[in-house]
Write an enzyme that holds these catalytic residues in place. Structure first.
Site, PDB file in Angstrom:
ATOM      1  CB  CYS A   1       2.988   2.715  11.119  1.00 17.79           C
ATOM      2  SG  CYS A   1       1.798   3.631  10.944  1.00 17.79           S
TER       3      CYS A   1
ATOM      4  CB  THR B   1      13.427  -9.202  -9.901  1.00 23.43           C
ATOM      5  OG1 THR B   1      15.017  -8.754 -10.794  1.00 23.43           O
ATOM      6  CG2 THR B   1      12.566 -10.911 -10.388  1.00 23.43           C
TER       7      THR B   1
ATOM      8  N   GLY C   1       0.715  -1.185   0.120  1.00 22.01           N
ATOM      9  CA  GLY C   1       0.359   0.271  -0.490  1.00 22.01           C
ATOM     10  C   GLY C   1       0.538   1.393  -0.058  1.00 22.01           C
TER      11      GLY C   1
ATOM     12  CD  GLN D   1      -7.276  -1.334   6.138  1.00 18.79           C
ATOM     13  OE1 GLN D   1      -7.895  -2.410   6.546  1.00 18.79           O
ATOM     14  NE2 GLN D   1      -6.484  -1.307   6.937  1.00 18.79           N
TER      15      GLN D   1
ATOM     16  CG  ASN E   1      -6.177   2.896   8.245  1.00 16.41           C
ATOM     17  OD1 ASN E   1      -6.754   4.075   8.154  1.00 16.41           O
ATOM     18  ND2 ASN E   1      -5.397   3.129   9.289  1.00 16.41           N
TER      19      ASN E   1
ATOM     20  CB  SER F   1      -1.521  -3.898   0.664  1.00 11.31           C
ATOM     21  OG  SER F   1      -0.401  -4.105   1.446  1.00 11.31           O
TER      22      SER F   1
HETATM   23  N1  PLP Z   1      -3.497   2.303   3.085  1.00  6.86           N
HETATM   24  C1  PLP Z   1      -4.379   1.693   4.536  1.00  6.86           C
HETATM   25  C2  PLP Z   1      -5.892   2.433   4.284  1.00  6.86           C
HETATM   26  C3  PLP Z   1      -3.841   1.035   5.583  1.00  6.86           C
HETATM   27  O1  PLP Z   1      -4.685   0.673   6.479  1.00  6.86           O
HETATM   28  C4  PLP Z   1      -2.582   0.924   5.586  1.00  6.86           C
HETATM   29  C5  PLP Z   1      -1.891  -0.382   6.245  1.00  6.86           C
HETATM   30  O2  PLP Z   1      -1.921  -0.258   7.494  1.00  6.86           O
HETATM   31  C6  PLP Z   1      -1.718   1.456   3.970  1.00  6.86           C
HETATM   32  C7  PLP Z   1      -2.558   2.437   3.103  1.00  6.86           C
HETATM   33  C8  PLP Z   1       0.224   1.065   3.623  1.00  6.86           C
HETATM   34  O3  PLP Z   1      -0.003  -0.141   3.504  1.00  6.86           O
HETATM   35  P1  PLP Z   1       1.417  -1.181   3.717  1.00  6.86           P
HETATM   36  O4  PLP Z   1       1.102  -1.546   4.762  1.00  6.86           O
HETATM   37  O5  PLP Z   1       0.749  -2.527   2.671  1.00  6.86           O
HETATM   38  O6  PLP Z   1       2.323  -0.275   2.979  1.00  6.86           O
END
Ligand code: PLP
Length: 381
Positions: free
Chosen positions: A326, A238, A71, A180, A152, A200
Site C-alpha cells: 500500500c 455471506t 489480513g 506472511q 513483510n 490472508s
Molecule cells: N499483515 C501483513 C504482514 C501483510 O503483509 C499484509 C499485506 O500486505 C497484511 C497484514 C494485510 O493483509 P490483506 O492484504 O489481506 O488485508
C-alpha cells in the site's frame, strides 16, 4: 520484454491448481451456505470442507477458524474484538512493535484514541525485538501482545515461541500477524503458544479478499460489525465460498511440497543475493539474515533513490517493491526501516524482492542483469 514478478509478499498469483479450483467451486456452489435447500447445502459442504482442511493444515480445530475478507479484517477483528470484549477493565495495555504492518499500527492508533495504552518495543538495526525487554514491559495492565510472525518487508521471523511463553506465564494473550508466514513456514497452532492468528489467502497463491482468523478455544471476541450469524456470529455476512475453497486448495498445495518448494526458493534467493552483491558495490542486505523467510530479501542500494530504481526496474519488466504494497508508489520512506534506525536516505534507498516457487533461475539472472544496468545508470546521474 520479459515480465518478471518478484513481489510475492505484496500478492502471489494463482497456481494452475488454485485457478481451476476457484472455477470449479464457482460452478459447483453458487448457493448461500446459510440456505437450507440443496443449493445452500452444497455451498455449506464446500465451506465446511474448506474449514476442515485449513484447520488441519494450521493445527487448529475447525471451530477455531473464522473466515474474513483477509489480513486487515482479521487483525482488526483480533485487536478491536478483544478490546471490546475484555472483562477486566484494568487490562488496558497492548504491547507491539513499531515495525508491524499498518493493519496493526493503524488499528492500535484507533484503539489508543479509545483508551488503550499502546506500548512499542524497541527494535535493533536488524529489525529484531528483545524478548528480555518484553519480559520487563509485561505488567498487570497488559491485555495483549501483538507481533508479526514473519515480516513483510524484511522476511524476519519473530521469536514467537518465546514471546508466547512469556505471555502465557503472565496471563497475557498473544495475537500473531501470520499473514506472511502461512504457506511459507510450517505452522502448528496446537503446539504454539498463540491465542489469535491472522492470515490472508492471496499471500499464498489464493484469491484476494479472503483470509481468516484463528481464535483459540476459550478466547472471547466481540464482532466488528453487526449482521447475520455467520462464522459463529463473529463475522456477519455471506461467506465467499468459492474463494474460501480456493484458499484451502492453495494452502494444501503450499504445504504438500513444502520442503522442496522452500529449498528451491532459498536457492533462488541465494543466487539473487550473490549475483547482486558480486556485480554491484555498496549494497547491504537488511534484516535478520540468520532468521528469515526463504523468499524475501531487502537490499540497501547506497547512492540510489529506491523509487527511481523501482521505476527503472519496472521499465525493464521487473516487478519489485519498496516495502508494504500500500506504500509503494508513495515517496515516504518505510516506517519499518526508520524505526530500525535507518536514515531517511537509507530507507529510501532500500528495495524488496520477494520470490515464490513460480520463479526460475533464468529470471533471477535477468533481474541481476537489469538491476546492475539500472544501478550503474542511476549512480552516474
Ligand atoms: N499483515 C501483513 C504482514 C501483510 O503483509 C499484509 C499485506 O500486505 C497484511 C497484514 C494485510 O493483509 P490483506 O492484504 O489481506 O488485508
Amino acid at each position: 520484454m520479459p515480465k518478471i514478478y518478484f513481489d510475492h509478499n505484496a500478492t502471489a498469483p494463482f497456481t494452475p491448481t488454485v485457478k481451476a479450483s476457484l472455477q470449479e467451486a464457482e460452478e459447483a456452489c453458487f448457493g448461500n451456505p446459510s440456505s437450507v435447500h440443496w443449493a445452500g447445502r452444497e455451498a455449506k459442504r464446500f465451506l465446511n470442507a474448506s474449514r476442515e482442511k485449513i484447520a488441519a493444515l494450521l493445527g487448529a480445530e475447525e471451530r477455531e477458524i473464522l473466515f474474513t475478507s483477509g489480513g486487515t479484517e482479521s487483525i482488526n477483528t483480533a485487536l478491536v474484538g478483544l478490546w471490546e470484549s475484555r472483562t477486566q477493565a484494568s487490562k488496558i495495555e497492548i504491547i507491539t512493535s513499531p515495525i508491524e504492518h499498518h493493519a496493526t499500527l493503524k488499528t492500535l492508533e484507533y484503539l489508543a484514541e479509545r483508551g488503550t495504552q499502546v506500548t512499542y518495543l524497541s527494535v535493533d538495526r536488524k529489525g529484531r525485538i528483545d524478548p528480555e525487554e518484553l519480559k520487563e514491559r509485561i505488567g498487570p495492565l497488559t491485555l495483549l501482545v501483538s507481533l508479526l510472525y514473519a515480516h513483510n518487508e524484511l522476511g524476519n521471523l519473530s521469536p514467537v515461541e518465546e514471546v508466547g511463553r512469556l505471555c502465557r506465564e503472565n496471563g497475557v494473550l498473544f495475537h500473531c500477524d501470520g499473514v506472511q508466514a502461512v504457506g511459507k513456514a510450517r505452522i502448528d497452532l496446537k503446539a504454539l503458544p498463540i491465542d489469535l492468528f491472522s492470515f490472508s489467502a492471496h499471500k499464498f497463491h489464493g484469491p484476494k479478499g479472503v483470509g481468516g482468523l484463528y481464535v483459540r478455544e476459550g478466547v472471547s471476541l466481540a464482532p466488528l460489525h453487526r449482521g447475520g450469524m455467520q462464522e459463529r456470529s463473529l463475522r456477519g455476512g455471506t461467506e465467499n465460498v468459492p474463494a474460501i475453497h480456493a484458499a484451502s486448495v492453495a494452502l494444501e498445495e503450499a504445504m504438500r511440497d513444502f520442503e522442496a518448494d522452500q529449498r528451491k526458493i532459498a536457492f533462488l534467493r541465494e543466487r539473487l543475493e550473490k549475483g547482486l552483491l558480486s556485480r554491484n558495490d555498496n549494497l547491504l542486505l537488511n534484516g535478520d539474515l540468520e532468521n528469515r523467510l526463504a523468499n524475501t530479501t531487502n537490499v540497501l542500494v547506497r547512492g540510489v533513490d529506491g523509487e527511481s530504481l523501482l521505476i527503472n526496474l519496472d521499465l525493464e519488466g521487473v516487478a519489485a517493491s519498496a516495502g508494504a504494497a500500500c506504500e509503494s508508489g508513495s515517496i515516504d520512506p518505510s516506517h519499518v526501516l526508520l524505526a530500525m534506525g535507518f536514515s531517511p536516505e537509507e530507507a529510501k534507498a532500500s528495495i524488496r524482492f520477494s520470490l515464490s516457487k513460480l520463479n526460475t533461475e533464468g529470471e533471477v539472472d535477468e533481474v541481476v542483469e537489469s538491476f546492475t544496468k539500472v544501478v550503474k545508470r542511476l549512480r552516474k546521474i
